[in-house]
Design an enzyme around this catalytic site. Sequence first.
Site, mmCIF file in Angstrom:
data_model
loop_
_atom_site.group_PDB
_atom_site.id
_atom_site.type_symbol
_atom_site.label_atom_id
_atom_site.label_comp_id
_atom_site.label_asym_id
_atom_site.label_seq_id
_atom_site.Cartn_x
_atom_site.Cartn_y
_atom_site.Cartn_z
ATOM 1 N N LYS A 1 7.645 -2.285 5.094
ATOM 2 C CA LYS A 1 7.700 -0.831 5.281
ATOM 3 C C LYS A 1 9.097 -0.386 5.692
ATOM 4 O O LYS A 1 9.512 0.736 5.381
ATOM 5 C CB LYS A 1 6.638 -0.386 6.282
ATOM 6 C CG LYS A 1 6.804 -0.935 7.695
ATOM 7 C CD LYS A 1 7.627 -0.038 8.603
ATOM 8 C CE LYS A 1 7.825 -0.661 9.977
ATOM 9 N NZ LYS A 1 8.637 0.182 10.873
ATOM 10 N N THR B 1 6.934 5.551 9.290
ATOM 11 C CA THR B 1 8.342 5.191 9.131
ATOM 12 C C THR B 1 9.001 5.955 7.989
ATOM 13 O O THR B 1 10.212 6.166 8.003
ATOM 14 C CB THR B 1 8.471 3.671 8.893
ATOM 15 O OG1 THR B 1 7.692 2.975 9.867
ATOM 16 C CG2 THR B 1 9.901 3.214 9.011
#
Length: 336
Positions: free
Chosen positions: A194, A251
């Site tokens: 991620k 994120t």
Amino acid sequence: MENKTTFRSIGILGGGAWGTALGCVSARKGQKTLLWARNEAVVADINHNHANHLYLPDIALEPRLKASTNIADLGGCDALLLVSPAQTIRHMALALRPHLDVHIPLIICAKGIEQETGALMSQVLGDVLPKNPVAVLSGPNFAGEVARDLPAAVTLACHDEALGAALVDAIGAPTFRPYYSPDVIGAQIGGAVKNVLAIACGMVAGLALGENARAALITRGLAEMTRFGLALGALRETMTGLSGVGDLILTCSSEQSRNMSLGKALGEGRKMADILAERRGVAEGAASAAVVQKLALEAGVDMPIVEAVATLLHSDADVGDVLKHLLSRPFRHEGI
């Protein structure tokens, strides 16, 4: 899950924002909590001012949280949270080894893959501290919010369910909710990949390509993450859980993310060296991109977004040219 173990003292390896926030979580639970940091000013600030002005300005820390520059002091703790950057975990584990009992659990809180070896952090600890039990803490959390005691949730992955239950009890609270998983590999894959995808989302923002493009990138990035995770032995449900899609969404959606803000600066045309020179925190995705790309190629996994990020970070390629190549890929079935 049944818990027959109690942890009365928690050690934190790492005095950055996330390590300090996790120290606050532990201290609020009433455990004796000791944070190790290399920076003497950070240690003094925590001990004397109940603050970490360098990494968490304007946040009052729990008075019960104490700090030390002597790594040997962590040897007396019942469990350790390893919160140093991923690329330093091997070095830090070697430094810890003379001071640790083999029964002390090690909870990995770093999100990355070792560049030189392609090893997950659990594999690194298996090399250096093979007798210590290992768990992984990962999920969608910004350190400042956790330090302020705002609601958050995480995945706590551990092969030993009883140990996992004990660790959940040790750090769990109404505002910090750990969810147990047996999938140690998957929890690490989500956290590492991620970060790379967040750099790509930042580039989309820096190039002003719009919210449609960002949503598409997050969704197709999840497909890449899932393919990669399954190839390395992760469970599909982990990729759709807190340490997978949960962490990915957070994120890729806020410039509080060091990785997304790095990508945005690159998309705006700034040079990598100039961006990094201004920063204290580590953008783990920059270190993980090339190794994720390499592991994906070895496993026969198609990861075009990760490949694009790795190309931009490690060559003189033009952002526009790389984007054009990415958008000119053949259309495909959504499920693959």
